[in-house]
Motif scaffolding. Structure first.
Motif, PDB file in Angstrom:
ATOM      1  N   LEU A  71       0.849  -1.185   0.000  1.00  0.00           N
ATOM      2  CA  LEU A  71       0.000   0.000   0.000  1.00  0.00           C
ATOM      3  C   LEU A  71       0.883   1.233   0.000  1.00  0.00           C
ATOM      4  N   PHE A  72       0.707   2.073  -1.012  1.00  0.00           N
ATOM      5  CA  PHE A  72       1.355   3.377  -1.004  1.00  0.00           C
ATOM      6  C   PHE A  72       0.468   4.295  -0.152  1.00  0.00           C
ATOM      7  N   PRO A  73       1.014   4.901   0.908  1.00  0.00           N
ATOM      8  CA  PRO A  73       0.185   5.641   1.860  1.00  0.00           C
ATOM      9  C   PRO A  73      -0.790   6.628   1.244  1.00  0.00           C
ATOM     10  N   GLU A  74      -0.365   7.299   0.170  1.00  0.00           N
ATOM     11  CA  GLU A  74      -1.231   8.302  -0.441  1.00  0.00           C
ATOM     12  C   GLU A  74      -2.427   7.685  -1.170  1.00  0.00           C
ATOM     13  N   LYS A  75      -2.423   6.355  -1.321  1.00  0.00           N
ATOM     14  CA  LYS A  75      -3.501   5.675  -2.036  1.00  0.00           C
ATOM     15  C   LYS A  75      -4.498   4.984  -1.105  1.00  0.00           C
ATOM     16  N   VAL A 159       9.903   2.187   5.293  1.00  0.00           N
ATOM     17  CA  VAL A 159       8.980   1.132   4.862  1.00  0.00           C
ATOM     18  C   VAL A 159       8.509   0.397   6.112  1.00  0.00           C
ATOM     19  N   PHE A 160       7.202   0.220   6.229  1.00  0.00           N
ATOM     20  CA  PHE A 160       6.654  -0.533   7.358  1.00  0.00           C
ATOM     21  C   PHE A 160       6.148  -1.868   6.852  1.00  0.00           C
ATOM     22  N   LEU A 191       6.139   3.059   1.571  1.00  0.00           N
ATOM     23  CA  LEU A 191       5.045   2.108   1.411  1.00  0.00           C
ATOM     24  C   LEU A 191       4.875   1.258   2.656  1.00  0.00           C
ATOM     25  N   ILE A 192       3.731   0.578   2.707  1.00  0.00           N
ATOM     26  CA  ILE A 192       3.459  -0.430   3.727  1.00  0.00           C
ATOM     27  C   ILE A 192       3.445  -1.772   3.012  1.00  0.00           C
ATOM     28  N   ASP A 193       4.310  -2.665   3.445  1.00  0.00           N
ATOM     29  CA  ASP A 193       4.379  -4.002   2.859  1.00  0.00           C
ATOM     30  C   ASP A 193       3.272  -4.858   3.476  1.00  0.00           C
ATOM     31  N   CYS A 194       2.362  -5.322   2.638  1.00  0.00           N
ATOM     32  CA  CYS A 194       1.246  -6.164   3.098  1.00  0.00           C
ATOM     33  C   CYS A 194       1.465  -7.633   2.737  1.00  0.00           C
ATOM     34  N   GLN A 195       2.574  -7.927   2.063  1.00  0.00           N
ATOM     35  CA  GLN A 195       3.023  -9.276   1.741  1.00  0.00           C
ATOM     36  C   GLN A 195       2.184  -9.965   0.671  1.00  0.00           C
ATOM     37  N   VAL A 196       0.992 -10.441   1.021  1.00  0.00           N
ATOM     38  CA  VAL A 196       0.191 -11.205   0.052  1.00  0.00           C
ATOM     39  C   VAL A 196      -1.217 -10.633  -0.047  1.00  0.00           C
ATOM     40  N   ARG A 211       7.667  -8.206  -7.755  1.00  0.00           N
ATOM     41  CA  ARG A 211       8.720  -8.303  -6.740  1.00  0.00           C
ATOM     42  C   ARG A 211       9.891  -7.402  -7.119  1.00  0.00           C
ATOM     43  N   LYS A 212      10.217  -7.343  -8.391  1.00  0.00           N
ATOM     44  CA  LYS A 212      11.332  -6.513  -8.851  1.00  0.00           C
ATOM     45  C   LYS A 212      11.090  -5.048  -8.496  1.00  0.00           C
ATOM     46  N   HIS A 213       9.870  -4.580  -8.721  1.00  0.00           N
ATOM     47  CA  HIS A 213       9.518  -3.192  -8.394  1.00  0.00           C
ATOM     48  C   HIS A 213       9.584  -2.969  -6.887  1.00  0.00           C
ATOM     49  N   PHE A 214       9.074  -3.938  -6.135  1.00  0.00           N
ATOM     50  CA  PHE A 214       9.084  -3.844  -4.678  1.00  0.00           C
ATOM     51  C   PHE A 214      10.508  -3.752  -4.134  1.00  0.00           C
ATOM     52  N   ILE A 215      11.388  -4.610  -4.623  1.00  0.00           N
ATOM     53  CA  ILE A 215      12.781  -4.615  -4.165  1.00  0.00           C
ATOM     54  C   ILE A 215      13.459  -3.300  -4.527  1.00  0.00           C
ATOM     55  N   LYS A 216      13.153  -2.761  -5.704  1.00  0.00           N
ATOM     56  CA  LYS A 216      13.740  -1.484  -6.135  1.00  0.00           C
ATOM     57  C   LYS A 216      13.355  -0.366  -5.176  1.00  0.00           C
ATOM     58  N   ILE A 217      12.079  -0.330  -4.774  1.00  0.00           N
ATOM     59  CA  ILE A 217      11.627   0.679  -3.813  1.00  0.00           C
ATOM     60  C   ILE A 217      12.299   0.458  -2.463  1.00  0.00           C
ATOM     61  N   LEU A 218      12.345  -0.802  -2.038  1.00  0.00           N
ATOM     62  CA  LEU A 218      12.913  -1.152  -0.745  1.00  0.00           C
ATOM     63  C   LEU A 218      14.371  -0.741  -0.644  1.00  0.00           C
ATOM     64  N   MET A 219      15.113  -0.922  -1.723  1.00  0.00           N
ATOM     65  CA  MET A 219      16.545  -0.635  -1.731  1.00  0.00           C
ATOM     66  C   MET A 219      16.859   0.823  -2.088  1.00  0.00           C
TER      67      MET A 219
END
Length: 220
Positions: A71-75, A159-160, A191-196, A211-219
């Motif tokens: 979840l992107f907080p603004e959304k 990131v939470f 973002l908030i990581d909600c996993q699944v 996952r690629k996009h998620f890892i890019k944001i995370l890193m």
């Protein structure tokens, strides 16, 4: 290295503090088995888009699913009925006032298609350790003096990683989630990581990304 039931490589962790590349996960997102739940390993996992999820009396399983629910907080989506509840004094939110109680309540929540709980005694101790070291948070919902909902997760600074939530009153967990997101948005969390995926999270504005996009944001 051995093979799992889907004939994909499965990495067995030893004492060394490491994880294989997340791209090695099988189609269900299972990446590795074994290791421990030390704070160092848990933080290494979360910082690399990996989380533990396993049943009691089983080996520790480590996951990195593709796609990833975030979840992107603004959304954040807030229904008219929830806006009314947020404006009222039905509930109030606190943070980190009873982390252990939140763990206990979350462990008791029935999970569809799942026997028992993945929040085992060892998991509770591990997350309590993270909490005491400042890397885990809980958000509690109160109705008067009664604890009626809440959630907990791992805080990586921007990131939470949400882990579990519970509610004993209608809308209490939604209240906790929305208020948490609003607070983290003010602090510029990415973002908030909600996993699944779950329909409940989707209704609140969460979405699946690669996952690629998620890892890019995370890193990033």
């Amino acid at each position: 290295m051995e093979k799992d039931s889907k004939n994909l490589p499965l990495f067995f962790l030893g004492d060394r503090l490491e994880f294989p590349p997340v791209e090695n996960a099988n189609e269900d997102g299972l990446l590795a088995v074994g290791g421990d739940l030390s704070p160092e390993r848990l933080l290494l996992a979360y910082r690399n888009g990996i989380f533990p999820w396993f049943n009691e009396d089983a080996l520790i399983l480590w996951w990195s699913p593709d796609p990833r629910m975030v979840l992107f907080p603004e959304k954040i989506k807030i229904s008219k009925s929830m806006r009314k509840i947020l404006r009222s004094d039905t509930f109030r939110l606190t943070q980190n006032t009873c982390f252990e109680k939140i763990l206990e309540h979350c462990a008791k929540v029935p999970r569809k298609g799942q026997e028992g709980t993945w929040i085992t005694p060892k998991m509770r101790l591990a997350y309590l350790d993270l909490y005491e070291k400042g890397f885990a948070k809980s958000f509690e919902v109160w109705e008067g003096d009664n604890l009626v909902g809440g959630l907990y997760g791992v805080d990586l600074g921007d990131v939470f990683c949400g882990e579990s939530m519970f509610s004993s009153k209608p809308n209490a967990s939604k209240y906790a989630f929305i208020k948490m997101v609003q607070e983290l948005d003010q602090k510029n969390y990415k973002l908030i990581d909600c996993q699944v995926h779950t329909e409940h999270l989707e209704s609140l504005g969460a979405e699946e990304i690669s996952r690629k996009h998620f890892i890019k944001i995370l890193m990033g």
